[in-house]
Every structure is written in C-alpha cells, then in structure tokens.
Scaffold this active site. Sequence first.
Site, PDB file in Angstrom:
ATOM      1  NE  ARG A  23      19.992  14.807  -1.421  1.00  0.00           N
ATOM      2  CZ  ARG A  23      18.910  14.554  -0.680  1.00  0.00           C
ATOM      3  NH1 ARG A  23      18.135  15.524  -0.255  1.00  0.00           N
ATOM      4  NH2 ARG A  23      18.612  13.317  -0.367  1.00  0.00           N
ATOM      5  CG  HIS A  50      -1.007 -14.531   6.771  1.00  0.00           C
ATOM      6  ND1 HIS A  50       0.106 -14.970   7.446  1.00  0.00           N
ATOM      7  CD2 HIS A  50      -1.063 -15.264   5.636  1.00  0.00           C
ATOM      8  CE1 HIS A  50       0.710 -15.919   6.730  1.00  0.00           C
ATOM      9  NE2 HIS A  50       0.014 -16.109   5.634  1.00  0.00           N
ATOM     10  NE  ARG A  78       7.002  -9.350   1.864  1.00  0.00           N
ATOM     11  CZ  ARG A  78       7.633  -8.617   0.947  1.00  0.00           C
ATOM     12  NH1 ARG A  78       6.953  -8.115  -0.061  1.00  0.00           N
ATOM     13  NH2 ARG A  78       8.902  -8.398   1.032  1.00  0.00           N
ATOM     14  N   PRO A 101       0.804  -1.207   0.000  1.00  0.00           N
ATOM     15  CG  PRO A 101      -0.593  -1.493   1.790  1.00  0.00           C
ATOM     16  CD  PRO A 101       0.735  -1.899   1.295  1.00  0.00           C
ATOM     17  CD  GLU A 102       3.361   3.101  -4.188  1.00  0.00           C
ATOM     18  OE1 GLU A 102       3.494   4.300  -4.473  1.00  0.00           O
ATOM     19  OE2 GLU A 102       3.713   2.189  -4.947  1.00  0.00           O
TER      20      GLU A 102
END
Length: 271
Positions: free
Chosen positions: A152, A91, A110, A2-3
């Site tokens: 950068r 899970h 996970r 998930p973002e």
Amino acid sequence: MPELPEVETTRRGIAPYVLRQVVRAVVVRQPQLRWPVPTTLARELPGHTIEAVDRRGKYLLLATDIGHVILHLGMSGSLRVVPHTQPPEKHDHVDLVLSSGNCLRLRDPRRFGAVLWTRKDPTKHKLLANIGPEPLGPEFNANYLYERSRGRKRAIRDLLLDGRLVAGIGNIYANEALFAAGIDPRRAAGRIGRERYRRLVEAVRTTLRSAITAGGTTLRDFHGATGDPGYFQLTMKVYGREDEHCPRCQQTIRAQALGGRRVFFCVRCQL
DNA sequence: AGTGCGGCCTGTCCGC
DNA sequence: TGCGGACAGGCCGCAC
C-alpha cells in the site's frame, strides 16, 4: 466531531438512562440527516424496550426485541438525556421519549449524522457489514496491520482513517497515535515494518483508552449525555498545535494538508 | 483493488 | 461592523 472515544463516552453516559426503558414515542422534527430518518422508526419502535446499548466503531446500536436503532453522530452530533418536557433547541432533530419521562435527544447542527432502523441482524446492515476490527479488540494487532498494509502506498494516517481496515479512528486520534508511535503520518503504509506496527498498535490502544478515561475530546461542542465536556484535548500532543513546541524534543510542530484533512507532526520525533 | 475526490450541512474564525 | 472564504471531529459513492 465524535470519534470512537466520544461515541464510547456517549454510550456509557446514556446507558443507565435508557436501558430497560420502554420507548413511548419517537419525535422527528428534522428527518433530513445523512440519510432520511425512516418513517418506520416512529411507527414500529414505540412500545418496545431498549435491552442493550452497543457500539460498533462510531455507530451506536439500541437493541430491542423487534429491531435495532442505528445511530451515528457524524461530525457534530451529540446525544443527551433530558426531561421530555424540556423544549428542544434549534438543532435538536430527534427524540426517543422514554417511559421514565426522560427523552434521548439527538442534536446535530451539520446533519451528517444518522438515525436508522433495522429489523434484521444489525451487523449485516450495509453500513456495518464492512467495518474493520475494533481497535481495542484482539483482531487489531501488529501482524494484521503489517499484512494488510503490504504494497500500500497510501499514507499511514489515511490508512488509520479507513474504517474498512480498523473501526472508529478519526483524524485527531490518528495524529495523536502516530506521534506516540514516532511514525511520520505521511509515510507510505507499505514501508513500515512489523516492529513499528507493534508500537503503533500499542499507541492507538493507549491513546483511545486515555481519551475514553478523559471523557473524550471537546474542541467545539462535544459533551457527554449529562452535558459534561471531555478533557482529552488538554493532553493532546500534536493535533491542533501547529507552531507550538513538541513536548518531547521542543521542535516546532508542523501541520500540512494531506488529502483534504490536515496532519500534525514533529519532524524530529516522527520518522 | 487501491486511491483520491466531491458532496452532504452549519457554525466559527480570520483577513480584508 | 460586515462579508467572503477557508476550515472543521465523517464517510459514502463514484471515477479513474
């Protein structure tokens, strides 16, 4: 997994079912997530009402009068609202049992996700204190990116993934936004000018907004609070499309390893 | 300070 | 059909 768009989809999905609900019990079947689920959660939260469901980057915050639950879905986490009598599956690690008879259930194969509990100002919490501005908010703009990227050498894709610079962007949306902006994901961030950062900011916003509208991206197992999948993957232009044709110029989309996670791009459209 | 990497976990897919 | 290895949407903490 998930973002930001998936977390926001989750937030909107669970909010109607958890707002104003009293937490009756906290059931922890597997406390070993990214960090151990604190034992104080089950001891202190029951009896208190969830007054708000907020998001900060990829973190979800459940507010009560005595503290905040901090949730993170990691790579494979999801939240669902189900009847509390529904048997947990393999899970399903944590349940918040609600006064309605439902429960808010965290599934995370996970176990990179987190369930934490803080009685202080959650924005001061170690995990939240150093997160950069929300990409859909006013602080994230071309000037900010331009200033922060001077000198950068890192690839712009990696800079977008850095949560201290901007919150909530992961590999999928970084790749998609860079395609939309016409910027090579490998380009050194310090060698991108103000005008191109203007395009990038717009591309990030447009990409995230349309992903939220689509209910997020479902590549494997992401689903919203009521079990619906997201549909943004149908409109992805480059992510996961190695060897397919660029939708803009028909050039073959390339993929390559960059610092551990892959970048996807069109060599003709992205410079 | 900025950068890159290891590590935490399980599930899936691919090639042999 | 089985098996080993690579890979996956995140991100902290560390060494350089």
